[in-house]
Design a protein around this motif. Structure first.
Motif, PDB file in Angstrom:
ATOM      1  N   UNK A 177       0.884  -1.163   0.000  1.00  0.00           N
ATOM      2  CA  UNK A 177       0.000   0.000   0.000  1.00  0.00           C
ATOM      3  C   UNK A 177       0.922   1.213   0.000  1.00  0.00           C
ATOM      4  N   UNK A 178       0.909   1.938  -1.076  1.00  0.00           N
ATOM      5  CA  UNK A 178       1.815   3.076  -1.198  1.00  0.00           C
ATOM      6  C   UNK A 178       1.059   4.382  -1.274  1.00  0.00           C
ATOM      7  N   UNK A 179       1.800   5.410  -1.099  1.00  0.00           N
ATOM      8  CA  UNK A 179       1.260   6.750  -1.249  1.00  0.00           C
ATOM      9  C   UNK A 179       2.342   7.643  -1.824  1.00  0.00           C
ATOM     10  N   UNK A 180       2.059   8.883  -1.959  1.00  0.00           N
ATOM     11  CA  UNK A 180       2.983   9.813  -2.591  1.00  0.00           C
ATOM     12  C   UNK A 180       4.342   9.807  -1.893  1.00  0.00           C
ATOM     13  N   UNK A 181       4.353   9.774  -0.592  1.00  0.00           N
ATOM     14  CA  UNK A 181       5.620   9.817   0.149  1.00  0.00           C
ATOM     15  C   UNK A 181       6.472   8.583  -0.033  1.00  0.00           C
ATOM     16  N   UNK A 182       5.853   7.413  -0.047  1.00  0.00           N
ATOM     17  CA  UNK A 182       6.620   6.168  -0.108  1.00  0.00           C
ATOM     18  C   UNK A 182       7.037   5.785  -1.519  1.00  0.00           C
ATOM     19  N   UNK A 183       6.249   6.157  -2.513  1.00  0.00           N
ATOM     20  CA  UNK A 183       6.533   5.702  -3.867  1.00  0.00           C
ATOM     21  C   UNK A 183       6.949   6.821  -4.829  1.00  0.00           C
ATOM     22  N   UNK A 184       6.965   8.047  -4.372  1.00  0.00           N
ATOM     23  CA  UNK A 184       7.421   9.152  -5.225  1.00  0.00           C
ATOM     24  C   UNK A 184       8.531   9.930  -4.521  1.00  0.00           C
ATOM     25  N   UNK A 185       8.216  10.490  -3.394  1.00  0.00           N
ATOM     26  CA  UNK A 185       9.169  11.351  -2.689  1.00  0.00           C
ATOM     27  C   UNK A 185      10.421  10.600  -2.253  1.00  0.00           C
ATOM     28  N   UNK A 186      10.267   9.411  -1.681  1.00  0.00           N
ATOM     29  CA  UNK A 186      11.442   8.654  -1.236  1.00  0.00           C
ATOM     30  C   UNK A 186      12.354   8.298  -2.402  1.00  0.00           C
ATOM     31  N   UNK A 187      11.780   7.967  -3.549  1.00  0.00           N
ATOM     32  CA  UNK A 187      12.580   7.651  -4.724  1.00  0.00           C
ATOM     33  C   UNK A 187      13.348   8.844  -5.255  1.00  0.00           C
ATOM     34  N   UNK A 188      12.800  10.050  -5.050  1.00  0.00           N
ATOM     35  CA  UNK A 188      13.465  11.260  -5.526  1.00  0.00           C
ATOM     36  C   UNK A 188      14.459  11.806  -4.512  1.00  0.00           C
TER      37      UNK A 188
END
Length: 124
Positions: A95-106
């Motif tokens: 279960x992902x959200x913006x923080x775990x699957x977008x921000x952390x990767x950037x």
């Protein structure tokens, strides 16, 4: 004329055997075991609550248990990393959200690639 009759009987016998052969060689139905739904945050939070509601509906529709696994730490990267290392068989979901699957990767150097290691299944 006998040759046509033999061919016909051969064809009928093969057609009668097809359902038996197809049952023997059929693929395993999904899911054959419990599905794990990984939530990269602590239990009781909003992401966990949504995951538990979705898991209950999944349990009913799949006919199999759905286990919620809360793996916290490092802004969700530990839990998401566990899913990235899991076998790609569809039995471990994140279960992902913006923080775990977008921000952390950037923002962080991760041991997994959020674009290549995951496939979206549903928008919650």
């Amino acid at each position: 004329m006998k040759l046509l009759r033999r061919q016909f009987l051969h064809l009928v016998s093969v057609a009668a055997a097809l359902p038996v052969i197809s049952r023997i060689s059929s693929a395993q139905t999904f899911p054959a075991r419990p599905v794990t739904l990984n939530v990269p945050f602590a239990a009781g939070g909003p992401t966990d609550t949504v995951a538990r509601i979705v898991a209950e509906r999944m349990r009913v529709s799949l006919g199999q248990a759905v286990v919620i696994e809360n793996v916290t730490g490092a802004d969700g990267t530990i839990g998401v990393g566990r899913v990235a290392r899991a076998a790609p068989d569809g039995y471990t979901l994140s279960v992902g959200q913006w923080g775990t699957h977008v921000l952390n990767g950037a923002a962080y150097p991760l041991q997994y690639d959020v674009l290549k290691d995951f496939e979206p299944v549903s928008l919650l």
